[in-house]
Design a protein around this motif. Structure first.
Motif, mmCIF file in Angstrom:
data_model
loop_
_atom_site.group_PDB
_atom_site.id
_atom_site.type_symbol
_atom_site.label_atom_id
_atom_site.label_comp_id
_atom_site.label_asym_id
_atom_site.label_seq_id
_atom_site.Cartn_x
_atom_site.Cartn_y
_atom_site.Cartn_z
ATOM 1 N N UNK A 157 0.830 -1.205 0.000
ATOM 2 C CA UNK A 157 0.000 0.000 0.000
ATOM 3 C C UNK A 157 0.865 1.256 0.000
ATOM 4 N N UNK A 158 1.848 1.323 0.895
ATOM 5 C CA UNK A 158 2.700 2.507 0.978
ATOM 6 C C UNK A 158 3.534 2.677 -0.292
ATOM 7 N N UNK A 159 3.984 1.558 -0.877
ATOM 8 C CA UNK A 159 4.737 1.631 -2.133
ATOM 9 C C UNK A 159 3.882 2.252 -3.232
ATOM 10 N N UNK A 160 2.641 1.748 -3.357
ATOM 11 C CA UNK A 160 1.745 2.238 -4.407
ATOM 12 C C UNK A 160 1.358 3.701 -4.186
ATOM 13 N N UNK A 161 1.333 4.128 -2.930
ATOM 14 C CA UNK A 161 1.007 5.512 -2.619
ATOM 15 C C UNK A 161 2.208 6.436 -2.814
ATOM 16 N N UNK A 162 3.362 5.853 -3.160
ATOM 17 C CA UNK A 162 4.546 6.666 -3.417
ATOM 18 C C UNK A 162 5.279 7.082 -2.161
ATOM 19 N N UNK A 163 5.033 6.394 -1.038
ATOM 20 C CA UNK A 163 5.724 6.731 0.203
ATOM 21 C C UNK A 163 7.125 6.121 0.157
ATOM 22 N N UNK A 164 8.189 6.925 0.324
ATOM 23 C CA UNK A 164 9.552 6.390 0.293
ATOM 24 C C UNK A 164 9.762 5.300 1.330
ATOM 25 N N UNK A 165 10.616 4.343 0.995
ATOM 26 C CA UNK A 165 10.854 3.205 1.870
ATOM 27 C C UNK A 165 11.316 3.591 3.254
ATOM 28 N N UNK A 166 12.124 4.669 3.342
ATOM 29 C CA UNK A 166 12.661 5.054 4.646
ATOM 30 C C UNK A 166 11.589 5.601 5.587
ATOM 31 N N UNK A 167 10.438 6.021 5.027
ATOM 32 C CA UNK A 167 9.366 6.539 5.878
ATOM 33 C C UNK A 167 8.311 5.490 6.226
ATOM 34 N N UNK A 168 8.347 4.353 5.548
ATOM 35 C CA UNK A 168 7.325 3.334 5.777
ATOM 36 C C UNK A 168 7.340 2.777 7.204
ATOM 37 N N UNK A 169 8.527 2.548 7.803
ATOM 38 C CA UNK A 169 8.513 2.093 9.197
ATOM 39 C C UNK A 169 7.791 3.066 10.131
ATOM 40 N N UNK A 170 7.933 4.373 9.850
ATOM 41 C CA UNK A 170 7.253 5.375 10.672
ATOM 42 C C UNK A 170 5.736 5.206 10.565
ATOM 43 N N UNK A 199 2.238 13.006 3.172
ATOM 44 C CA UNK A 199 3.649 12.687 2.914
ATOM 45 C C UNK A 199 3.962 12.868 1.437
ATOM 46 N N UNK A 200 3.064 12.379 0.577
ATOM 47 C CA UNK A 200 3.246 12.532 -0.860
ATOM 48 C C UNK A 200 3.374 14.002 -1.263
ATOM 49 N N UNK A 201 2.523 14.831 -0.679
ATOM 50 C CA UNK A 201 2.447 16.230 -1.074
ATOM 51 C C UNK A 201 3.590 17.069 -0.517
ATOM 52 N N UNK A 202 3.983 16.802 0.722
ATOM 53 C CA UNK A 202 4.930 17.665 1.426
ATOM 54 C C UNK A 202 6.372 17.230 1.249
ATOM 55 N N UNK A 203 6.620 15.930 1.177
ATOM 56 C CA UNK A 203 7.992 15.437 1.223
ATOM 57 C C UNK A 203 8.912 15.999 0.142
#
Length: 247
Positions: A157-170, A199-203
């Protein structure tokens, strides 16, 4: 498994004939103000139950079969506008709730009465997002987000949403925190979707600001390695590496 005897052809297919897991999936993917359950109920008023073996199914199953000349006729039967009816038909087909077919110049929609099996690929849904009119694209994107949330692993889910791997644990820890605090699952999922969107918008802008600020804070002798056209005479500095990453 429901059989032909379970439904009266004069009144369509009753809700009790549908597998509870399928109803739950529709409720999750089309929550209020969307009307997935209402749409299904209206359409099934004009369905009959048949035992069929379709190409995409391994064995004979029970289906609610809706036969109409076209979607415009269906829209008049259920009392919805053509555009709204077409949108829900397209979404139900893309998600595997409906299988569309043709027989004797009629359109047929086959609705499996057994437990819902999510599609392995979302290519059909992606096609709606890429090529259909704005309202369909918007609804398809919302449904896709919910689908990934409910029917894929948290990492997928986080991958498909474009969330970087380093933020997924958070985000995983935030999910666990919600669970520990007793946040109900529906609210939990909605909050995670919103956090992922933030996260997608701000990062990206924050990453740029970090690199830019770091460059300005370095002394001149280090900044020279970041300037285009300068020949490096010593190993690259941290600033140079950051600039390469930024580009």
């Amino acid at each position: 498994m429901p059989t032909i005897e379970d439904a009266n052809k004069d009144v369509g297919v009753a809700r009790e004939c549908i597998h509870p897991a399928t109803l739950e999936a529709i409720e999750k993917l089309f929550p209020s103000p969307m009307n997935g359950i209402e749409f299904l109920g209206l359409v099934l008023r004009y369905a009959t139950i048949k035992q069929l073996t379709l190409p995409s199914f391994a064995q004979e199953e029970s289906f609610a079969v809706i036969t109409v000349k076209n979607i415009r006729v269906l829209s008049k039967l259920i009392g919805w506008s053509y555009d709204t009816t077409h949108k829900y038909v397209a979404l139900f087909c893309a998600l595997g709730f409906f299988v569309k077919g043709r027989r004797q110049r009629q359109v047929e929609f086959y609705f499996p009465l057994d437990s819902y099996v999510p599609p392995e690929s979302l290519a059909a849904l992606d096609n709606l997002i890429a090529e259909y009119r704005p309202k369909v694209r918007q609804s398809a994107q919302q449904v896709k987000t919910r689908f990934l949330l409910y029917f894929s692993s948290p990492q997928t889910f986080f991958d498909k949403m474009g969330v970087p791997g380093e933020l997924q644990p958070m985000l995983q820890e935030i999910r666990q925190l919600f669970q520990h605090e007793g946040v109900d699952s529906k609210k939990q999922q909605n909050l995670l979707v919103q956090i992922a969107h933030v996260v997608q918008r701000v990062l990206p802008s924050k990453q740029f600001e970090t690199v830019d600020t770091a460059q300005k804070s370095l002394p001149p002798q280090h900044i020279q390695f970041c300037r285009p056209g300068k020949q490096r005479t010593s190993p690259p500095s941290d600033c140079h590496l950051r600039a390469m990453q930024a580009h």
